[in-house]
Design an enzyme around this catalytic site. Structure first.
Site, PDB file in Angstrom:
ATOM      1  CB  SER A   1      43.286  43.657  27.688  1.00 34.21           C
ATOM      2  OG  SER A   1      42.366  44.574  28.238  1.00 34.21           O
TER       3      SER A   1
ATOM      4  CE1 TYR B   1      39.163  39.646  26.936  1.00 32.20           C
ATOM      5  CE2 TYR B   1      39.204  41.732  28.126  1.00 32.20           C
ATOM      6  CZ  TYR B   1      39.532  40.973  27.013  1.00 32.20           C
ATOM      7  OH  TYR B   1      40.248  41.550  25.991  1.00 32.20           O
TER       8      TYR B   1
END
Length: 270
Positions: free
Chosen positions: A137, A150
């Site tokens: 990410s 996360y």
């Protein structure tokens, strides 16, 4: 030549679109999903698209050791660790069991599958030219407030991938990461809902309304609702490729932002 690519978490989002695109480009796809009820709908979609000879749909729940054992009997050239989940909310108040679960799903279980896959390739004498891809990410390279749980799992994946790249080079196994920005797939939006199932103002100091507004305001911006097709198109090219960059960030504006953020980190003060 077409590659055989095992994809985890292919029921929706980026991997769903990329699986179809790579199959259309002549690659053979083993598209795996976590939940049994997702198998038949995806098989039916594949048949409607005329891709039944290119896309095989199977269940692969990474929490099920028997599913992993079965997956290791399949032959594939590329393992794309795409499956994941996300917990948002303030790191200083999130229940620690949710943090552990997020690391289990995003780091430990993909590492189990990766360890067993690369050892299989090495033992079979087929390792050279094989590849492992991790969906990381933009959050693997910086940490915005209220997304720390996360993105810390993605930071961990970045380290795992970088170590693997060095450790497996002598065997001819290649490693890559793909680092999407905040594309609109529904993944980030549902992750942002998660804190509100545990955040209780009778126990916690974080204001629910203010946190909800922060998330909603971001998703209302162009940067929070980017068209996922750009990322899917990139994945279609990057995942099967024999050469390319180790880290693949999209869009370019996010790559530039991350580079600036990392440079500024050296001058940050407390």
């Amino acid at each position: 030549m077409g590659k055989t690519i095992l994809i985890t978490g292919a029921a929706g989002g980026f991997a769903h679109g990329a699986a179809i695109g790579m199959a259309r480009n002549g690659h053979n796809i083993i598209a795996t999903v976590q939940v049994s009820s997702q198998v038949t709908p995806l098989r039916e979609e594949v048949e409607r698209l005329g891709l039944k000879d290119r896309i095989r749909v199977e269940r692969l729940d990474l929490t099920d050791p028997y599913d992993i054992d079965q997956a290791l009997t399949w032959d594939y050239d590329i393992l794309w660790n795409n499956a994941g989940m996300g917990e948002a909310g303030p790191v200083w108040e999130i229940p620690i069991d949710l943090v552990r679960e997020n690391f289990e799903v995003n780091v430990f279980l993909p590492l189990v599958l990766t360890q067993r896959t690369v050892r299989k390739w090495i033992d079979e004498g087929s390792a050279r030219g094989k590849k492992v891809v991790f969906t990381s990410s933009m959050g693997g390279l910086f940490t915005p407030a209220n997304w720390g749980t996360y993105v810390s799992t993605k930071h961990a994946l970045e380290s795992v991938a970088e170590a693997l790249q060095q450790e497996l080079a002598s065997y001819g196994i290649k490693i890559q990461t793909i680092n999407p920005g905040a594309y609109y797939t529904g993944y980030n939006e549902t992750m942002a809902d998660n804190p509100f199932r545990w955040l209780d103002e009778k126990k916690h100091l974080t204001n629910r309304e203010a946190l909800r507004k922060e998330f909603d305001d971001f998703f209302a911006t162009p940067e929070g609702r980017m068209d996922a097709q750009e990322m899917i198109d990139t994945m279609i090219e990057v995942v099967p490729a024999d050469t390319g960059k180790f880290r693949n960030v999209k869009p370019k504006a996010i790559e530039d932002m991350l580079k600036q953020h990392q440079a500024e980190a050296w001058e940050a003060t407390i």
